[in-house]
Design a protein around this motif. Sequence first.
Motif: not given
Lengths: 274, 329
Positions: A223, A228, A231-232, A234-237, A240-241
């Motif tokens: 995704a 993402i 959807t969730i 919150i900040e992505l780490p 990430f990815q």
Amino acid sequence: MSQAAAKRQKRGVPEGLWQKCPGCQETIYSKTAEERLNVCPLCDHHFYVSARERIVQVLDVGTFEEWDADLKPADPLEFSDKRPYVEKLKSEQKRTGLNDAALTGTGMIRARRVALGVTDSAFFMGSMGSVVGERLTRLVERATEQDLPLIIVSGSGGGARMHEGILSLMQMAKVSAALARYGEAGGLFVSVLTNPTMGGVAASFASLGDVVFAEPRALIGFAGPRTIKATIKIELPKGFQTSEFLLEHGYIDRIVSRDKLKSEIARTIDYCGK
Amino acid sequence: MDAPGPGFEFEQPIYDLHCRLRELDEQSEKTTEVEDEVRGLRREIADLTKQVYSDLSPWQTVQVARHKSRPHTVDYLSLAFDEFVELHGDKHFGDDQAIRTGFAKLDQFKVMIVGHEKGRTYKEKSACYFGCSHPEGYRKAMGKMRMAAKYGLPIICLIDTPGAYPGIGAEERGQAQVIAENMYAMSRLKTLIICVVIGEGGSGGALGIGVGDRVAVLQHAYYSVISPEGCAGIIWKSHEYASKAAEALRFTSDHLKKLGVVDDIIAEPLGGAHRDHHQMASRVKMYLIKTLNELSTIPVDDLLQQRYDKFRRMGVFLESGESAAEATV
């Protein structure tokens, strides 16, 4: 990598003597980057390379023979948003010199014959429609018939191409099924992931290599980060990815920088006795 | 036929008639005129329902496919199958509630069921992320399908998902990898596989259990490369254009059949599957039994070849000098 950087990169390396590296933001001499296969001399950031350039980088000089060049995209859905799909196709073809997002064929890597497919993230974000699916499937089938090692270098921010609707989605199954037969026949598939490899491309052939390589700091995932985040909420780490994230979680075999790619592929072919 | 609840704009006129009918039904004294009106109303409701449902727009179809009362996998399990023995867990990370798996009996057939489940109550819905599976769901599905192939059980996949879950954990545990692996393995599984899209066929999340010898779709279900909202967001930068995107994506059952992506369309009861779970389940049951009978006579090697050829044919493109007109479906 920021969205802006990703966006800038898609257009390719800007022409001119000097350019700004999206990785370290430093101004670098274009020629030096080119000599280093479009890699920043200061921070090792891997820039976009076109499919044609990639073929030159990976194969022995003058050995590439293109397959299925006569396949061209159609418009089965008569898809139209602000501009009709056929018109967009024409302008993408003109801009990139490609007729769709994948090139396939055969050639030599350090004197070993291989079947090679490359997707170009500049053409409709490297997304897979019927032509990409068909070219790759034929590539895999020929590799099976001729018992050739198979190399696919993926670059796709788009995944399955929206404009060809459900038919694009089905290309994922089509190519995967061909790979399953190739695998049963004992074929060696080396999948190389480059920035970006997302969505339906990541969720099909790109993830199915016997050996999976990734270029450093490529964006790779199912995704999109924006989806993402929405959807969730919150900040992505950080990181990430990225290729490094995937390596850490066990989904790729090796991170390979561009200047080593050819020799790493050759070595893998040797180890597997192909 | 069950009365529709309030909700869809396009069902409002039908709902209004139902309200009027209920009022009349509740009258204690029924004169001849009232009885005449009741009869008239019933006829009118049937006619109007037929009219509305015979001409749903793609966006209305999506709403029907997502209807809160639409039958889910668990409903088919209780109405169409004689027994369901649930088998849990992927033996690796967890037991994803968004994909339910287990043994089931259907007529004389013993089968393996793999089905997306969206949940009905809030608690159920949040436990299964509204039918959006994580990697462990696809791994669980694959584990059970491998076992089915080992013991010669036919596999029935019921597809009903908005898409595979987009989240941090899902990416960490290899969402792309598991979907790819499932398609790869399903294309070679040595047992027959029937897939039915019963509601939403949401992209890779659907295809992750969607490679089979027959793929059918319910009349008002849809199967798409991207959600209409997602497509609208990319093109028009706003979800409000979802109905336009739904139109452009050609993902309704008739188009899917025409494009060669599904083999069969299973007709829904008048007014959609949500009006009559029993009738819908019995139609699905009849379809499955008929198809199981048909496919179980085919030797497994031929079955695999046909499965390969079926997906191999999908796609539309031009080849050396063909004009665009020849390539359109």
